[in-house]
Design a protein around this motif. Structure first.
Motif, PDB file in Angstrom:
ATOM      1  N   SER A  53       0.831  -1.209   0.000  1.00  0.00           N
ATOM      2  CA  SER A  53       0.000   0.000   0.000  1.00  0.00           C
ATOM      3  C   SER A  53       0.865   1.259   0.000  1.00  0.00           C
ATOM      4  CB  SER A  53      -0.940   0.004   1.215  1.00  0.00           C
ATOM      5  OG  SER A  53      -1.912   1.013   1.091  1.00  0.00           O
ATOM      6  N   GLN A  54       1.867   1.276  -0.882  1.00  0.00           N
ATOM      7  CA  GLN A  54       2.780   2.409  -0.977  1.00  0.00           C
ATOM      8  C   GLN A  54       2.356   3.344  -2.112  1.00  0.00           C
ATOM      9  OE1 GLN A  54       6.603   0.519  -1.469  1.00  0.00           O
ATOM     10  NE2 GLN A  54       7.020   0.560   0.729  1.00  0.00           N
ATOM     11  N   PHE A  55       2.225   4.616  -1.786  1.00  0.00           N
ATOM     12  CA  PHE A  55       1.904   5.647  -2.769  1.00  0.00           C
ATOM     13  C   PHE A  55       2.715   6.877  -2.393  1.00  0.00           C
ATOM     14  CE2 PHE A  55      -1.777   2.894  -2.251  1.00  0.00           C
ATOM     15  CZ  PHE A  55      -2.036   2.521  -3.565  1.00  0.00           C
ATOM     16  N   TRP A  56       3.693   7.215  -3.229  1.00  0.00           N
ATOM     17  CA  TRP A  56       4.604   8.302  -2.888  1.00  0.00           C
ATOM     18  C   TRP A  56       3.956   9.665  -3.127  1.00  0.00           C
ATOM     19  CZ3 TRP A  56       6.583   4.930  -0.405  1.00  0.00           C
ATOM     20  CH2 TRP A  56       7.469   3.933  -0.813  1.00  0.00           C
ATOM     21  N   TYR A  57       4.277  10.635  -2.247  1.00  0.00           N
ATOM     22  CA  TYR A  57       3.832  12.007  -2.438  1.00  0.00           C
ATOM     23  C   TYR A  57       4.487  12.605  -3.680  1.00  0.00           C
ATOM     24  CZ  TYR A  57       2.775  11.623   2.584  1.00  0.00           C
ATOM     25  OH  TYR A  57       2.316  11.222   3.821  1.00  0.00           O
ATOM     26  N   ASP A  58       3.805  13.569  -4.293  1.00  0.00           N
ATOM     27  CA  ASP A  58       4.473  14.309  -5.354  1.00  0.00           C
ATOM     28  C   ASP A  58       5.463  15.278  -4.713  1.00  0.00           C
ATOM     29  OD1 ASP A  58       3.034  16.553  -4.503  1.00  0.00           O
ATOM     30  OD2 ASP A  58       1.677  16.555  -6.222  1.00  0.00           O
ATOM     31  N   GLU A  59       6.276  15.920  -5.546  1.00  0.00           N
ATOM     32  CA  GLU A  59       7.379  16.748  -5.029  1.00  0.00           C
ATOM     33  C   GLU A  59       6.868  17.911  -4.177  1.00  0.00           C
ATOM     34  OE1 GLU A  59      11.270  19.241  -6.694  1.00  0.00           O
ATOM     35  OE2 GLU A  59      10.082  17.993  -8.054  1.00  0.00           O
ATOM     36  N   GLU A  60       5.796  18.573  -4.626  1.00  0.00           N
ATOM     37  CA  GLU A  60       5.275  19.706  -3.868  1.00  0.00           C
ATOM     38  C   GLU A  60       4.796  19.279  -2.487  1.00  0.00           C
ATOM     39  OE1 GLU A  60       1.728  23.085  -3.859  1.00  0.00           O
ATOM     40  OE2 GLU A  60       1.870  21.687  -5.535  1.00  0.00           O
ATOM     41  N   THR A  61       4.088  18.166  -2.424  1.00  0.00           N
ATOM     42  CA  THR A  61       3.578  17.692  -1.139  1.00  0.00           C
ATOM     43  C   THR A  61       4.712  17.314  -0.200  1.00  0.00           C
ATOM     44  OG1 THR A  61       1.488  16.924  -2.083  1.00  0.00           O
ATOM     45  CG2 THR A  61       2.194  15.893  -0.023  1.00  0.00           C
ATOM     46  N   ALA A  62       5.697  16.588  -0.708  1.00  0.00           N
ATOM     47  CA  ALA A  62       6.838  16.204   0.131  1.00  0.00           C
ATOM     48  C   ALA A  62       7.546  17.439   0.677  1.00  0.00           C
ATOM     49  CB  ALA A  62       7.805  15.342  -0.671  1.00  0.00           C
ATOM     50  N   THR A  63       7.670  18.461  -0.166  1.00  0.00           N
ATOM     51  CA  THR A  63       8.346  19.687   0.258  1.00  0.00           C
ATOM     52  C   THR A  63       7.522  20.451   1.285  1.00  0.00           C
ATOM     53  OG1 THR A  63       9.502  19.875  -1.861  1.00  0.00           O
ATOM     54  CG2 THR A  63       9.321  21.881  -0.534  1.00  0.00           C
ATOM     55  N   ARG A  64       6.205  20.557   1.063  1.00  0.00           N
ATOM     56  CA  ARG A  64       5.341  21.255   2.027  1.00  0.00           C
ATOM     57  C   ARG A  64       5.377  20.573   3.389  1.00  0.00           C
ATOM     58  NH1 ARG A  64       1.227  24.711  -0.020  1.00  0.00           N
ATOM     59  NH2 ARG A  64       0.703  25.032   2.172  1.00  0.00           N
ATOM     60  N   LEU A  65       5.290  19.261   3.402  1.00  0.00           N
ATOM     61  CA  LEU A  65       5.320  18.520   4.665  1.00  0.00           C
ATOM     62  C   LEU A  65       6.679  18.656   5.351  1.00  0.00           C
ATOM     63  CD1 LEU A  65       3.438  15.257   3.629  1.00  0.00           C
ATOM     64  CD2 LEU A  65       2.527  17.164   4.969  1.00  0.00           C
ATOM     65  N   ALA A  66       7.741  18.607   4.562  1.00  0.00           N
ATOM     66  CA  ALA A  66       9.086  18.745   5.120  1.00  0.00           C
ATOM     67  C   ALA A  66       9.283  20.117   5.749  1.00  0.00           C
ATOM     68  CB  ALA A  66      10.131  18.496   4.040  1.00  0.00           C
ATOM     69  N   ARG A  67       8.829  21.150   5.069  1.00  0.00           N
ATOM     70  CA  ARG A  67       8.985  22.507   5.605  1.00  0.00           C
ATOM     71  C   ARG A  67       8.195  22.695   6.896  1.00  0.00           C
ATOM     72  NH1 ARG A  67       8.676  25.550  -0.241  1.00  0.00           N
ATOM     73  NH2 ARG A  67      10.913  25.522  -0.686  1.00  0.00           N
ATOM     74  N   ALA A  87       8.297  11.838   2.675  1.00  0.00           N
ATOM     75  CA  ALA A  87       8.451  13.010   3.541  1.00  0.00           C
ATOM     76  C   ALA A  87       9.807  12.976   4.239  1.00  0.00           C
ATOM     77  CB  ALA A  87       7.326  13.064   4.567  1.00  0.00           C
ATOM     78  N   TYR A  88      10.199  11.802   4.727  1.00  0.00           N
ATOM     79  CA  TYR A  88      11.507  11.669   5.384  1.00  0.00           C
ATOM     80  C   TYR A  88      12.631  12.079   4.429  1.00  0.00           C
ATOM     81  CZ  TYR A  88      15.921   9.563   6.501  1.00  0.00           C
ATOM     82  OH  TYR A  88      17.278   9.384   6.697  1.00  0.00           O
ATOM     83  N   LYS A  89      12.581  11.573   3.213  1.00  0.00           N
ATOM     84  CA  LYS A  89      13.646  11.863   2.245  1.00  0.00           C
ATOM     85  C   LYS A  89      13.790  13.365   2.009  1.00  0.00           C
ATOM     86  CE  LYS A  89      14.979  10.928  -2.575  1.00  0.00           C
ATOM     87  NZ  LYS A  89      14.846  12.310  -3.083  1.00  0.00           N
ATOM     88  N   ARG A  90      12.651  14.067   1.892  1.00  0.00           N
ATOM     89  CA  ARG A  90      12.714  15.511   1.647  1.00  0.00           C
ATOM     90  C   ARG A  90      13.197  16.251   2.897  1.00  0.00           C
ATOM     91  NH1 ARG A  90      14.440  18.903  -1.367  1.00  0.00           N
ATOM     92  NH2 ARG A  90      13.208  20.703  -2.035  1.00  0.00           N
TER      93      ARG A  90
END
Length: 221
Positions: A53-67, A87-90
């Motif tokens: 059940s893995q679905f990766w965030y798009d780049e904008e979402t990963a960045t928003r969550l990371a910030r 999210a961890y990676k970003r």
């Protein structure tokens, strides 16, 4: 060197050359599946495993969550990403050296993040080291399944890890259950995935977010 010496040089047959090319192609494909570094040294995500059940965030979402995570935790904070590898990676890419981020994850392909990877199975929610208890300024969690059973077990882990602040990403259908279990409220920001999901996905938090309830994003870290 004589012509006879050239004739003695070992030559691969057409069949052997084809087999060698196939081997190298399989090696490249395996690297892409496992998310190893590319030739330019970039850290690549492995392919999504839908059985997990893995679905990766798009780049904008990963960045928003990371910030958001970095704003909340601060330069010397600690962040736990629970079943949220994108999210961890970003966060890892953006964080200062003084900030610590860890990834609790079932998929052992992420063991490549040595020192930050903690094996986690939501079916054993409290099978965790004692030094992780109340150790994190923010827990960012994305339960692998849209079910009350999964969220209930994951909640035990979240409450074990978090000092207080929780950022949850899950389906809109889980809003009432999430509020009951974690006392979280829905955020204005709507997360998106690289491969579009059929289910509406939302962010929830148990605190007033610094960036996810705002229309403007703070580009300064």
């Amino acid at each position: 060197m004589s012509d006879s010496d050239d004739d003695d040089t070992p030559q691969l047959s057409a069949h052997a050359l084809a087999a060698l090319r196939e081997f190298y192609s399989e090696q490249v494909a395996e690297q892409e599946r496992n998310g190893t570094e590319s030739k330019d040294g970039c850290d690549k995500m492995p392919q999504e495993d839908w059985q997990l059940s893995q679905f990766w965030y798009d780049e904008e979402t990963a960045t928003r969550l990371a910030r958001e995570a970095l704003e909340v935790a601060g330069k010397h904070g600690r962040i736990a990403c629970l079943s949220a590898p994108t999210a961890y990676k970003r966060i890892k890419e953006l964080k200062p050296a003084t900030c610590r981020a860890v990834l609790l994850e079932y998929d052992k392909r992420f063991q490549k993040y040595e020192g930050d990877f903690i094996y986690y199975d939501y079916n054993k929610p409290l099978d965790l080291a004692e030094d992780l208890n109340k150790a994190f300024d923010l827990v960012l969690v994305d339960p692998p399944h849209l079910s009350e059973e999964c969220l209930s077990k994951t909640t035990q882990t979240v409450k074990y890890l978090a000092k207080e602040k929780i950022l949850l990403c899950t389906g809109a259908v889980m809003e009432d259950i999430a509020a009951e279990l974690l006392d979280v409220k829905i955020c204005k920001f709507v997360p998106q995935h690289s491969n579009k999901l059929g289910n509406e996905f939302r962010c929830y938090a148990n605190y007033k977010t610094l960036t996810l309830d705002n229309t403007e994003v703070n580009n300064e870290l």
